[in-house]
Design a protein around this motif. Structure first.
Motif, short mmCIF file in Angstrom:
data_model
loop_
_atom_site.label_atom_id
_atom_site.label_comp_id
_atom_site.label_asym_id
_atom_site.label_seq_id
_atom_site.Cartn_x
_atom_site.Cartn_y
_atom_site.Cartn_z
N PHE A 1 7.87 7.99 1.60
CA PHE A 1 6.39 8.60 1.43
C PHE A 1 6.36 9.12 0.06
O PHE A 1 5.48 9.24 -0.69
N LYS A 2 7.63 9.91 -0.40
CA LYS A 2 7.54 10.61 -1.93
C LYS A 2 7.67 9.57 -2.91
O LYS A 2 7.24 9.76 -4.07
N VAL A 3 8.55 8.42 -2.77
CA VAL A 3 9.01 7.67 -3.90
C VAL A 3 8.39 6.26 -3.88
O VAL A 3 8.31 5.65 -5.06
N LEU A 4 7.92 5.70 -2.68
CA LEU A 4 7.44 4.49 -2.56
C LEU A 4 5.68 4.24 -3.21
O LEU A 4 5.06 5.29 -2.49
N LYS A 5 5.50 3.59 -3.87
CA LYS A 5 3.76 3.06 -4.36
C LYS A 5 3.71 1.89 -4.23
O LYS A 5 4.56 0.87 -4.19
N LYS A 6 2.57 1.47 -4.19
CA LYS A 6 1.88 0.18 -4.10
C LYS A 6 2.47 -0.45 -5.31
O LYS A 6 2.22 -0.21 -6.23
N GLY A 7 2.88 -1.69 -5.06
CA GLY A 7 3.51 -2.58 -6.28
C GLY A 7 4.96 -2.64 -6.30
O GLY A 7 5.68 -3.32 -6.95
N LYS A 8 5.50 -1.34 -5.79
CA LYS A 8 7.06 -1.42 -6.11
C LYS A 8 7.87 -2.28 -5.55
O LYS A 8 7.54 -2.72 -4.35
N LEU A 9 8.90 -2.87 -6.20
CA LEU A 9 9.62 -3.91 -5.66
C LEU A 9 11.04 -3.28 -4.71
O LEU A 9 11.65 -2.52 -5.59
N GLU B 1 0.86 -1.22 0.01
CA GLU B 1 0.03 0.09 -0.09
C GLU B 1 0.80 1.18 -0.17
O GLU B 1 2.19 1.10 0.41
N ASP B 2 0.24 2.34 -0.30
CA ASP B 2 1.11 3.46 -0.34
C ASP B 2 1.44 4.00 1.03
O ASP B 2 0.63 3.89 1.78
N PRO B 3 2.63 4.32 1.38
CA PRO B 3 2.92 4.74 2.59
C PRO B 3 2.16 5.93 3.29
O PRO B 3 1.75 6.65 2.64
N ILE C 1 5.57 -2.33 8.21
CA ILE C 1 7.23 -1.49 7.98
C ILE C 1 6.95 -0.18 8.47
O ILE C 1 5.91 0.34 8.50
N VAL C 2 7.90 0.04 9.27
CA VAL C 2 7.84 1.45 9.92
C VAL C 2 9.20 2.09 9.44
O VAL C 2 10.47 1.76 9.84
N ARG D 1 2.69 -1.80 4.50
CA ARG D 1 2.72 -3.21 4.42
C ARG D 1 3.86 -3.55 3.31
O ARG D 1 3.60 -3.06 2.31
N LEU D 2 4.71 -4.87 3.70
CA LEU D 2 5.40 -5.21 2.56
C LEU D 2 4.95 -6.66 2.34
O LEU D 2 5.05 -7.29 3.21
N LEU D 3 4.89 -7.10 1.14
CA LEU D 3 4.39 -8.61 0.82
C LEU D 3 5.65 -9.28 0.25
O LEU D 3 6.14 -8.72 -0.82
N THR D 4 5.76 -10.21 0.92
CA THR D 4 6.86 -11.43 0.36
C THR D 4 6.08 -12.55 0.02
O THR D 4 5.28 -12.93 0.73
#
Length: 120
Positions: free
Chosen positions: A65-73, A15-17, A54-55, A32-35
């Motif tokens: 917050f600026k660069v992470l988006k849902k689905g990014k590895l 999910e987006d942070p 993840i915190v 959340r990070l999915l593995t």
């Protein structure tokens, strides 16, 4: 006797942070990070998925917050931390990864000219 508390995870951002602030100046990002883990046994492929809380703190949180988006590895490195929340039926125990830094993985077009590793 001393110990080591270190976690390294590679997975997709679930999910987006979300960004919030403690006090007036300490940024906290959470997501959340999915593995996924796959095992081949007797020619049959089976899998198991995990969802990790993840915190991130301070400048790492703001950059996430600026660069992470849902689905990014991404690859995240940090430590495990357990905390307790007051929940009406009783205490709720939450284990999360407090990440010290992260690295974007995947295609270079996914990076959008952002630095690939930010540390505290």
């Amino acid at each position: 006797m001393s110990g080591i508390n270190k976690v390294v995870l590679i997975g997709n951002v679930g999910e987006d942070p979300a960004l919030r602030f403690i006090g007036d100046d300490i940024a906290v990002a959470s997501f959340r990070l999915l593995t996924a883990e796959q095992v081949i046994k007797n020619g049959v492929k089976t899998g198991h998925n995990e969802c990790h809380n993840i915190v991130m703190l301070r400048s790492v949180a703001e950059h996430a917050f600026k660069v992470l988006k849902k689905g990014k590895l991404i690859c995240v490195e940090g430590k495990l931390q357990t905390r307790f929340l007051d929940d009406p039926p009783g205490m709720k125990k939450i284990t999360e990864v407090v990440a010290f830094y992260f690295r974007l993985l995947g295609r270079s077009s996914d990076f959008e000219e952002a630095p690939d590793r930010i540390e505290i």
